[in-house]
Design an enzyme around this catalytic site. Structure first.
Site, PDB file in Angstrom:
ATOM      1  CB  SER A 175      -0.938   0.005   1.211  1.00 55.39           C
ATOM      2  OG  SER A 175      -0.203  -0.038   2.424  1.00 55.39           O
ATOM      3  CG  HIS A 203      -3.778  -1.164  -1.737  1.00 53.89           C
ATOM      4  ND1 HIS A 203      -4.222   0.133  -1.679  1.00 53.89           N
ATOM      5  CD2 HIS A 203      -3.610  -1.567  -0.443  1.00 53.89           C
ATOM      6  CE1 HIS A 203      -4.316   0.514  -0.413  1.00 53.89           C
ATOM      7  NE2 HIS A 203      -3.948  -0.499   0.345  1.00 53.89           N
ATOM      8  CE  LYS A 235      -7.215  -0.047   0.907  1.00 52.77           C
ATOM      9  NZ  LYS A 235      -8.068  -0.555   2.019  1.00 52.77           N
TER      10      LYS A 235
END
Length: 391
Positions: A175, A203, A235
């Site tokens: 990240s 991610h 996300k």
């Protein structure tokens, strides 16, 4: 009594003090932060779905039918049809046998790791793993051995000298650095040494791989290769919550043992249906991912020409290495004065001497937005060589 005020002052003096911004309105490239209009390049909304009309409509339509609150834990009376549907969709999307819907990525990592390893076992963790993985390792009470970042040879050596139950855990995309773990090599080493591999693809999910199925799918790795896959939904998916996917027997085991799943109220079921709508957008989002990739490539080329030090990342996470805490804060503040929001990341989130600006790009950004960022970086690059900045 501990002098908390003094500790806070020390953090300020060291350039480590953190503050919150108050955001008004929806999450999108142009934010109202503390009443000021800013073009944001620090969100994890990688596909621009946090404010997508289809997701909002799905949530709005679900609320009258199934209500708002989850009301109870999944093991009492909180496991709704909507949760079950989302779990089936996530399992199918990731190519796994089964899936569980957790409230947050932090809770997923802590629950999974502490359930699958305990006293007498050994966990092998990449040195740059996320805080939630680190805390899950601590909570497990297993012995924890950290291996050098992405160093498969180092991991193989310490696996070879360890007996008993072994769990290897890594981020898929890291990240703060934006690099991708050597997952194919890790899977092989785990097979060779009888270790269970856990990958947190927070991610990578939605961004990498065919139809956005993530960093594991990008390499064609199966459930046998990576038995436990974790992903977050706040996300690229633009909603909230997290999931764990893998063999049905392990998902059943987690239902019995994962404390962060057992002892918490289920997420709002309407939110689960909104996430199903988001999965449709992700699956058919190749155009978004292509646009995002064009932004990434252009940013890397132009930032390098400007003299900024980048890390070897091909993902939307594009750190600009500054190293000094105060210097990173000064550059972030200068960019904000230009109308661009990029936050400074400092220890302990990153190693000492590793302060940086974490630029994140989104499919919701236009090339005109990127023009604004690059102009601001050009206007502020003189700060790279200043040694007299103060926090």
């Amino acid at each position: 009594m501990r002098d908390f005020a003094s500790e806070l002052e020390q953090r300020k003096q060291a350039g480590l003090y953190r503050t919150r911004r108050q955001i008004s309105g929806p999450q999108q490239p142009v934010l109202i932060a503390d009443g000021k209009r800013l073009l944001s390049f620090c969100s994890n909304d990688y596909l621009g779905l946090a404010n997508h009309p289809s997701n909002i409509e799905a949530l709005r339509n679900a609320l009258p039918e199934i209500g708002l609150g989850g009301a109870a834990s999944h093991l009492v009376c909180g496991h709704h049809d909507a949760h079950h549907l989302l779990e089936e969709r996530l399992a199918a999307f990731t190519g796994r046998s089964s899936a569980l819907f957790f409230s947050t990525g932090y809770m997923a990592n802590m629950g999974v790791i502490s359930a699958l390893a305990g006293r007498g076992d050994t966990i092998f963790s990449d040195r740059l793993n996320h805080a939630s993985i680190i805390d899950g390792c601590v909570l497990s009470r297993a012995k924890v051995r950290r291996y050098a970042h992405g160093d498969v040879s180092s991991l193989a050596a310490i696996l070879a000298e360890t007996s008993g139950h072994k769990l290897v855990v890594t981020d898929g995309v890291f990240s703060m650095d934006g690099d991708v773990a050597p997952l194919k090599e890790l899977a092989q080493v785990c097979r060779d040494h009888g270790a269970l591999l856990v990958v947190d693809d927070a991610h990578g999910f939605g961004i990498l791989g065919p139809h956005g199925r993530g960093s594991v799918a990008e390499l064609g790795l199966s459930e046998e290769d990576v038995p436990i896959l974790i992903g977050t939904l706040g996300k690229a998916a633009g909603t909230s919550g997290a999931f764990v996917a893998g063999p049905a027997v392990l998902m059943d085991y987690l239902v019995q043992k994962a404390r962060t799943y057992i002892y918490t109220t289920a997420m709002p079921p309407a939110l689960a249906l909104a996430t199903c709508a988001s999965l449709d957008l992700i699956e058919h989002g190749d155009e978004r991912r292509t646009h995002l990739q064009s932004l990434i490539e252009r940013f890397r080329q132009e930032a390098t020409v400007l003299g900024y030090e980048l890390m070897p990342s091909r993902t939307p996470v594009q750190p600009i290495m500054i190293r000094g805490n105060r210097e990173a804060l000064a550059l972030s503040q200068a960019l904000e004065e230009c109308g661009v929001l990029v936050t400074a990341i400092r220890p302990p989130t990153v190693p000492e001497g590793g302060a940086r600006l974490r630029v994140t790009l989104s499919a919701a950004h236009s090339h005109g937005d990127l023009n604004c960022l690059m102009q601001a970086l050009s206007d502020c690059r003189h700060l790279l060589h200043r040694k007299d900045v103060v926090s």
